[in-house]
Design an enzyme around this catalytic site. Structure first.
Site, PDB file in Angstrom:
ATOM      1  N   ARG A 178       0.820  -1.359  -0.158  1.00  0.00           N
ATOM      2  CA  ARG A 178       0.038  -0.085   0.168  1.00  0.00           C
ATOM      3  C   ARG A 178       0.791   1.238  -0.110  1.00  0.00           C
ATOM      4  O   ARG A 178       0.532   2.194  -0.600  1.00  0.00           O
ATOM      5  CB  ARG A 178      -1.054  -0.083   1.122  1.00  0.00           C
ATOM      6  CG  ARG A 178      -2.062  -0.989   0.926  1.00  0.00           C
ATOM      7  CD  ARG A 178      -3.134  -0.889   2.198  1.00  0.00           C
ATOM      8  NE  ARG A 178      -3.715   0.380   2.188  1.00  0.00           N
ATOM      9  CZ  ARG A 178      -4.259   1.054   3.381  1.00  0.00           C
ATOM     10  NH1 ARG A 178      -3.895   0.599   4.493  1.00  0.00           N
ATOM     11  NH2 ARG A 178      -4.692   2.174   2.976  1.00  0.00           N
ATOM     12  N   CYS A 237      -0.093   6.916   8.646  1.00  0.00           N
ATOM     13  CA  CYS A 237      -0.539   5.514   8.228  1.00  0.00           C
ATOM     14  C   CYS A 237      -1.489   5.688   7.093  1.00  0.00           C
ATOM     15  O   CYS A 237      -1.734   6.806   6.288  1.00  0.00           O
ATOM     16  CB  CYS A 237      -0.968   4.588   9.343  1.00  0.00           C
ATOM     17  SG  CYS A 237      -2.295   5.242  10.521  1.00  0.00           S
TER      18      CYS A 237
END
Length: 280
Positions: A178, A237
């Site tokens: 990701r 994040c």
């Protein structure tokens, strides 16, 4: 006082005197999972906190998937659970501390020092023979006293300014794919903030799902930071949740001082004019 991690054996020895347990189980792909799991069985006396409803604020489409909750409102909720300045709070989940660390960070943000994450979560509790309960615990409501904040944040504007004049290093807690812009299923854009480094939060755990030793985490993080002072580190994040896991690991490693970018990637990528980096 426990202020980073507490083991299942330590929790069993401590008993419930002056302790409030917070069940933080959740799944991003099934928001109803945590409450259902809690109702089926939880640590005796534990209260349930939902990531979306209790540990996050109101989304407006541009402030990320899990914006910080209003501090005063969260304080009222915590007070309703009987948390006073001398209460030991223990948060747990079943995902290696992924969600419990968010509760840990929020209590520290409100100035509560005696808060820890149950190392190994509900699994570690059961492995030691700890029983589960499905009853609703009584609440001894009180006033939660907000103290001196133990945690601090940076804003979207701070992140944008840092691209032009670097003052801190961003460390992204998402999985490597990701971070690289591959296999993105949660946010509309894949990639990361330019200049960020990657430290997948699960790398803080050993093969048994427990946090690595403080010495090992210290060495691993120092190698990643490569001389960068922890006071000049900002944790990010996808939505400001697993970044808290990296913060917990740093504190456990004796490396305090990192700040949180709460909006994280989901806030940053909400504006298509903001730059995006891909690759490792």
């Amino acid at each position: 006082m426990f202020n980073t991690l507490i083991s299942a054996s330590q929790l069993q020895q401590a008993g419930n005197q002056h302790t409030v347990l917070l069940d933080c189980r959740f799944r991003l792909n099934d928001p109803d999972y945590g409450l259902a799991a809690y109702e089926a069985g939880h640590l005796p006396g534990a209260h349930y906190l939902h990531l979306d409803y209790h540990l996050s604020g109101t989304k407006n489409g541009s402030n990320g998937r899990h914006p910080l909750p209003d501090g005063q409102r969260l304080a009222v909720k915590l007070g309703a659970l009987g948390i006073t300045p001398d209460t030991q709070v223990v948060a747990y989940d079943d995902a290696g501390g992924m969600y419990a660390a968010r509760a840990w960070w929020l209590l520290r943000w409100l100035g509560h020092e005696a808060v820890a994450v149950l190392d190994g979560g509900i699994q570690a509790w059961q492995q030691l023979g700890g029983e589960l309960d499905n009853s609703t615990p009584e609440r001894a409501a009180t006033r939660f006293v907000m103290g001196v904040a133990q945690e601090s944040v940076v804003t979207l504007d701070d992140i944008a300014a840092n691209l032009c004049s670097p003052q801190f290093l961003i460390v992204d807690a998402r999985a490597a794919d990701r971070f690289a812009g591959e296999n993105e299923t949660l946010d509309p854009v894949g990639g990361h903030i330019p200049g960020a480094k990657n430290r997948f939060f699960m790398h803080n755990l050993d093969a048994d799902g427990l946090f690595k030793s403080s010495a090992q985490l210290h060495d691993e993080w120092q190698a990643l930071l490569d001389g960068q002072p922890v006071s000049e580190v900002v944790l990010s994040c996808g939505s400001g949740v697993t970044a808290c896991h990296n913060k917990l690991a740093l504190e456990h490693a004796g490396l305090p001082g990192a700040r949180l970018y709460a909006g994280s990637w989901s806030e940053w990528c909400s504006d298509p004019t903001r730059p995006v980096a891909t690759g490792s």
